[in-house]
Design a protein around this motif. Structure first.
Motif, PDB file in Angstrom:
ATOM      1  N   ASN A 201       0.820  -1.215   0.000  1.00  0.00           N
ATOM      2  CA  ASN A 201       0.000   0.000   0.000  1.00  0.00           C
ATOM      3  C   ASN A 201       0.851   1.261   0.000  1.00  0.00           C
ATOM      4  O   ASN A 201       0.527   2.243  -0.660  1.00  0.00           O
ATOM      5  CB  ASN A 201      -0.953   0.012   1.200  1.00  0.00           C
ATOM      6  CG  ASN A 201      -2.095  -0.955   1.023  1.00  0.00           C
ATOM      7  OD1 ASN A 201      -2.699  -1.039  -0.037  1.00  0.00           O
ATOM      8  ND2 ASN A 201      -2.392  -1.717   2.057  1.00  0.00           N
ATOM      9  N   ARG A 202       1.940   1.242   0.737  1.00  0.00           N
ATOM     10  CA  ARG A 202       2.817   2.414   0.798  1.00  0.00           C
ATOM     11  C   ARG A 202       3.440   2.693  -0.561  1.00  0.00           C
ATOM     12  O   ARG A 202       3.531   3.838  -0.994  1.00  0.00           O
ATOM     13  CB  ARG A 202       3.904   2.214   1.846  1.00  0.00           C
ATOM     14  CG  ARG A 202       4.667   3.500   2.185  1.00  0.00           C
ATOM     15  CD  ARG A 202       5.843   3.222   3.086  1.00  0.00           C
ATOM     16  NE  ARG A 202       6.916   2.555   2.391  1.00  0.00           N
ATOM     17  CZ  ARG A 202       7.822   3.167   1.622  1.00  0.00           C
ATOM     18  NH1 ARG A 202       7.763   4.461   1.443  1.00  0.00           N
ATOM     19  NH2 ARG A 202       8.772   2.481   1.043  1.00  0.00           N
ATOM     20  N   GLN A 203       3.836   1.638  -1.246  1.00  0.00           N
ATOM     21  CA  GLN A 203       4.430   1.820  -2.569  1.00  0.00           C
ATOM     22  C   GLN A 203       3.421   2.389  -3.559  1.00  0.00           C
ATOM     23  O   GLN A 203       3.793   3.096  -4.486  1.00  0.00           O
ATOM     24  CB  GLN A 203       5.004   0.501  -3.081  1.00  0.00           C
ATOM     25  CG  GLN A 203       6.268   0.104  -2.368  1.00  0.00           C
ATOM     26  CD  GLN A 203       6.787  -1.254  -2.790  1.00  0.00           C
ATOM     27  OE1 GLN A 203       6.182  -1.958  -3.596  1.00  0.00           O
ATOM     28  NE2 GLN A 203       7.923  -1.647  -2.233  1.00  0.00           N
ATOM     29  N   LYS A 204       2.144   2.096  -3.332  1.00  0.00           N
ATOM     30  CA  LYS A 204       1.073   2.650  -4.181  1.00  0.00           C
ATOM     31  C   LYS A 204       0.653   4.038  -3.715  1.00  0.00           C
ATOM     32  O   LYS A 204      -0.260   4.620  -4.283  1.00  0.00           O
ATOM     33  CB  LYS A 204      -0.139   1.725  -4.162  1.00  0.00           C
ATOM     34  CG  LYS A 204       0.041   0.418  -4.870  1.00  0.00           C
ATOM     35  CD  LYS A 204      -1.305  -0.270  -5.007  1.00  0.00           C
ATOM     36  CE  LYS A 204      -1.339  -1.519  -4.194  1.00  0.00           C
ATOM     37  NZ  LYS A 204      -2.637  -2.202  -4.226  1.00  0.00           N
ATOM     38  N   ASN A 205       1.293   4.525  -2.637  1.00  0.00           N
ATOM     39  CA  ASN A 205       0.953   5.799  -2.005  1.00  0.00           C
ATOM     40  C   ASN A 205      -0.490   5.808  -1.490  1.00  0.00           C
ATOM     41  O   ASN A 205      -1.145   6.850  -1.458  1.00  0.00           O
ATOM     42  CB  ASN A 205       1.212   6.981  -2.953  1.00  0.00           C
ATOM     43  CG  ASN A 205       1.474   8.254  -2.198  1.00  0.00           C
ATOM     44  OD1 ASN A 205       1.967   8.227  -1.072  1.00  0.00           O
ATOM     45  ND2 ASN A 205       1.133   9.373  -2.799  1.00  0.00           N
ATOM     46  N   ALA A 206      -0.969   4.639  -1.108  1.00  0.00           N
ATOM     47  CA  ALA A 206      -2.308   4.506  -0.509  1.00  0.00           C
ATOM     48  C   ALA A 206      -2.147   4.668   1.006  1.00  0.00           C
ATOM     49  O   ALA A 206      -2.059   3.686   1.753  1.00  0.00           O
ATOM     50  CB  ALA A 206      -2.906   3.146  -0.877  1.00  0.00           C
ATOM     51  N   LEU A 207      -2.074   5.923   1.437  1.00  0.00           N
ATOM     52  CA  LEU A 207      -1.739   6.216   2.836  1.00  0.00           C
ATOM     53  C   LEU A 207      -2.782   5.705   3.817  1.00  0.00           C
ATOM     54  O   LEU A 207      -2.433   5.155   4.865  1.00  0.00           O
ATOM     55  CB  LEU A 207      -1.528   7.717   3.028  1.00  0.00           C
ATOM     56  CG  LEU A 207      -0.324   8.329   2.310  1.00  0.00           C
ATOM     57  CD1 LEU A 207      -0.215   9.813   2.626  1.00  0.00           C
ATOM     58  CD2 LEU A 207       0.953   7.603   2.674  1.00  0.00           C
ATOM     59  N   GLU A 208      -4.045   5.875   3.522  1.00  0.00           N
ATOM     60  CA  GLU A 208      -5.074   5.439   4.475  1.00  0.00           C
ATOM     61  C   GLU A 208      -5.056   3.922   4.625  1.00  0.00           C
ATOM     62  O   GLU A 208      -5.183   3.407   5.733  1.00  0.00           O
ATOM     63  CB  GLU A 208      -6.458   5.926   4.054  1.00  0.00           C
ATOM     64  CG  GLU A 208      -7.526   5.681   5.092  1.00  0.00           C
ATOM     65  CD  GLU A 208      -7.150   6.163   6.506  1.00  0.00           C
ATOM     66  OE1 GLU A 208      -7.285   5.351   7.459  1.00  0.00           O
ATOM     67  OE2 GLU A 208      -6.726   7.303   6.676  1.00  0.00           O
ATOM     68  N   GLU A 209      -4.872   3.206   3.517  1.00  0.00           N
ATOM     69  CA  GLU A 209      -4.781   1.752   3.588  1.00  0.00           C
ATOM     70  C   GLU A 209      -3.526   1.325   4.349  1.00  0.00           C
ATOM     71  O   GLU A 209      -3.544   0.368   5.129  1.00  0.00           O
ATOM     72  CB  GLU A 209      -4.793   1.133   2.183  1.00  0.00           C
ATOM     73  CG  GLU A 209      -6.120   1.254   1.460  1.00  0.00           C
ATOM     74  CD  GLU A 209      -6.331   2.614   0.763  1.00  0.00           C
ATOM     75  OE1 GLU A 209      -5.495   3.525   0.928  1.00  0.00           O
ATOM     76  OE2 GLU A 209      -7.342   2.752   0.080  1.00  0.00           O
ATOM     77  N   SER A 210      -2.428   2.050   4.140  1.00  0.00           N
ATOM     78  CA  SER A 210      -1.189   1.776   4.873  1.00  0.00           C
ATOM     79  C   SER A 210      -1.403   2.009   6.363  1.00  0.00           C
ATOM     80  O   SER A 210      -0.962   1.207   7.194  1.00  0.00           O
ATOM     81  CB  SER A 210      -0.059   2.685   4.371  1.00  0.00           C
ATOM     82  OG  SER A 210       0.232   2.431   3.024  1.00  0.00           O
ATOM     83  N   ALA A 211      -2.073   3.101   6.694  1.00  0.00           N
ATOM     84  CA  ALA A 211      -2.345   3.421   8.100  1.00  0.00           C
ATOM     85  C   ALA A 211      -3.225   2.345   8.731  1.00  0.00           C
ATOM     86  O   ALA A 211      -3.006   1.955   9.888  1.00  0.00           O
ATOM     87  CB  ALA A 211      -3.013   4.788   8.215  1.00  0.00           C
ATOM     88  N   GLU A 212      -4.185   1.846   7.990  1.00  0.00           N
ATOM     89  CA  GLU A 212      -5.055   0.788   8.505  1.00  0.00           C
ATOM     90  C   GLU A 212      -4.233  -0.472   8.807  1.00  0.00           C
ATOM     91  O   GLU A 212      -4.461  -1.146   9.812  1.00  0.00           O
ATOM     92  CB  GLU A 212      -6.170   0.488   7.492  1.00  0.00           C
ATOM     93  CG  GLU A 212      -7.306  -0.322   8.023  1.00  0.00           C
ATOM     94  CD  GLU A 212      -8.229   0.424   8.998  1.00  0.00           C
ATOM     95  OE1 GLU A 212      -9.153  -0.228   9.499  1.00  0.00           O
ATOM     96  OE2 GLU A 212      -8.040   1.621   9.268  1.00  0.00           O
ATOM     97  N   CYS A 213      -3.260  -0.765   7.963  1.00  0.00           N
ATOM     98  CA  CYS A 213      -2.370  -1.906   8.219  1.00  0.00           C
ATOM     99  C   CYS A 213      -1.587  -1.694   9.513  1.00  0.00           C
ATOM    100  O   CYS A 213      -1.429  -2.624  10.305  1.00  0.00           O
ATOM    101  CB  CYS A 213      -1.394  -2.101   7.055  1.00  0.00           C
ATOM    102  SG  CYS A 213      -2.137  -2.720   5.541  1.00  0.00           S
ATOM    103  N   VAL A 214      -1.123  -0.478   9.745  1.00  0.00           N
ATOM    104  CA  VAL A 214      -0.356  -0.191  10.962  1.00  0.00           C
ATOM    105  C   VAL A 214      -1.256  -0.329  12.187  1.00  0.00           C
ATOM    106  O   VAL A 214      -0.840  -0.875  13.208  1.00  0.00           O
ATOM    107  CB  VAL A 214       0.297   1.208  10.904  1.00  0.00           C
ATOM    108  CG1 VAL A 214       0.928   1.577  12.232  1.00  0.00           C
ATOM    109  CG2 VAL A 214       1.332   1.266   9.788  1.00  0.00           C
ATOM    110  N   ARG A 215      -2.479   0.154  12.089  1.00  0.00           N
ATOM    111  CA  ARG A 215      -3.416   0.018  13.223  1.00  0.00           C
ATOM    112  C   ARG A 215      -3.634  -1.455  13.568  1.00  0.00           C
ATOM    113  O   ARG A 215      -3.638  -1.846  14.734  1.00  0.00           O
ATOM    114  CB  ARG A 215      -4.738   0.693  12.885  1.00  0.00           C
ATOM    115  CG  ARG A 215      -4.654   2.196  12.793  1.00  0.00           C
ATOM    116  CD  ARG A 215      -5.997   2.832  12.408  1.00  0.00           C
ATOM    117  NE  ARG A 215      -5.795   4.216  12.035  1.00  0.00           N
ATOM    118  CZ  ARG A 215      -5.889   4.687  10.788  1.00  0.00           C
ATOM    119  NH1 ARG A 215      -6.234   3.879   9.790  1.00  0.00           N
ATOM    120  NH2 ARG A 215      -5.679   5.957  10.537  1.00  0.00           N
ATOM    121  N   LYS A 216      -3.816  -2.274  12.550  1.00  0.00           N
ATOM    122  CA  LYS A 216      -4.003  -3.709  12.766  1.00  0.00           C
ATOM    123  C   LYS A 216      -2.719  -4.345  13.292  1.00  0.00           C
ATOM    124  O   LYS A 216      -2.758  -5.207  14.179  1.00  0.00           O
ATOM    125  CB  LYS A 216      -4.435  -4.396  11.466  1.00  0.00           C
ATOM    126  CG  LYS A 216      -5.830  -4.034  11.022  1.00  0.00           C
ATOM    127  CD  LYS A 216      -6.167  -4.688   9.690  1.00  0.00           C
ATOM    128  CE  LYS A 216      -7.556  -4.325   9.221  1.00  0.00           C
ATOM    129  NZ  LYS A 216      -7.858  -4.952   7.906  1.00  0.00           N
TER     130      LYS A 216
END
Length: 169
Positions: free
Chosen positions: A134-149
């Motif tokens: 997700n980070r490589q796609k610059n999908a920040l909200e999806e990346s943040a959701e991964c970090v929360r999980k």
């Protein structure tokens, strides 16, 4: 100062941890406050601040979850102190089930505990991989959701270790 720059690393989620540790030792040798005992007050203060910065950077970069959170911060998304809850209902239901399972474990469940631990490790690996994708796609909200999980899974891993200590010590 950017922590990745401090350690001469490219800002990626996957980093060489041995290179990080070696650079940390080199930087600490260079800036450790003990080397500046005979220096003036301002030099000692600068050395202490630099040493603290090096320690903070190292602690952040060596831990996958903190590193992911820092990469989000560099991209303009600060989730460190947020109180936002996960929006993934299926994950929330799994959380409840996992917590119930933790509470139900008994000494005789050793194999089941081992399987549970493997599941946690696999989920952590999957979330780390999803974060990087997700980070490589610059999908920040999806990346943040991964970090929360990921934060939850790492906490669950610690709680499992505590259950194991209580049961098997």
């Amino acid at each position: 100062m950017n922590y990745f720059e401090l350690f001469s690393l490219v800002p990626h989620f996957s980093i060489d941890l041995s290179l990080l540790a070696n650079t940390y030792r080199d930087l600490q040798k260079q800036y450790h406050p003990d080397k500046f005992v005979m220096a003036g007050d301002s030099e000692r203060l600068i050395a202490m601040q630099k040493s603290t910065e090096i320690n903070d950077a190292y602690q952040t970069l060596k831990t996958s979850c903190l590193r992911a959170q820092y990469l989000l911060l560099l991209a303009g998304m600060d989730i460190e102190l947020e109180q936002r809850t996960l929006q993934d209902t299926a994950f929330l239901i799994e959380q409840m089930q996992w917590r119930e399972k933790l509470e139900e474990f008994r000494v005789e469940d050793e194999d089941e505990i081992a399987d549970f631990e493997k599941m946690i490790i696999q989920k952590i690996d999957d979330l780390e991989s999803d974060f990087e994708t997700n980070r490589q796609k610059n999908a920040l909200e999806e990346s943040a959701e991964c970090v929360r999980k990921l934060k939850f899974m790492l906490k669950l891993q610690i709680e499992l270790e505590q259950v194991e200590e209580k049961l098997f010590d």
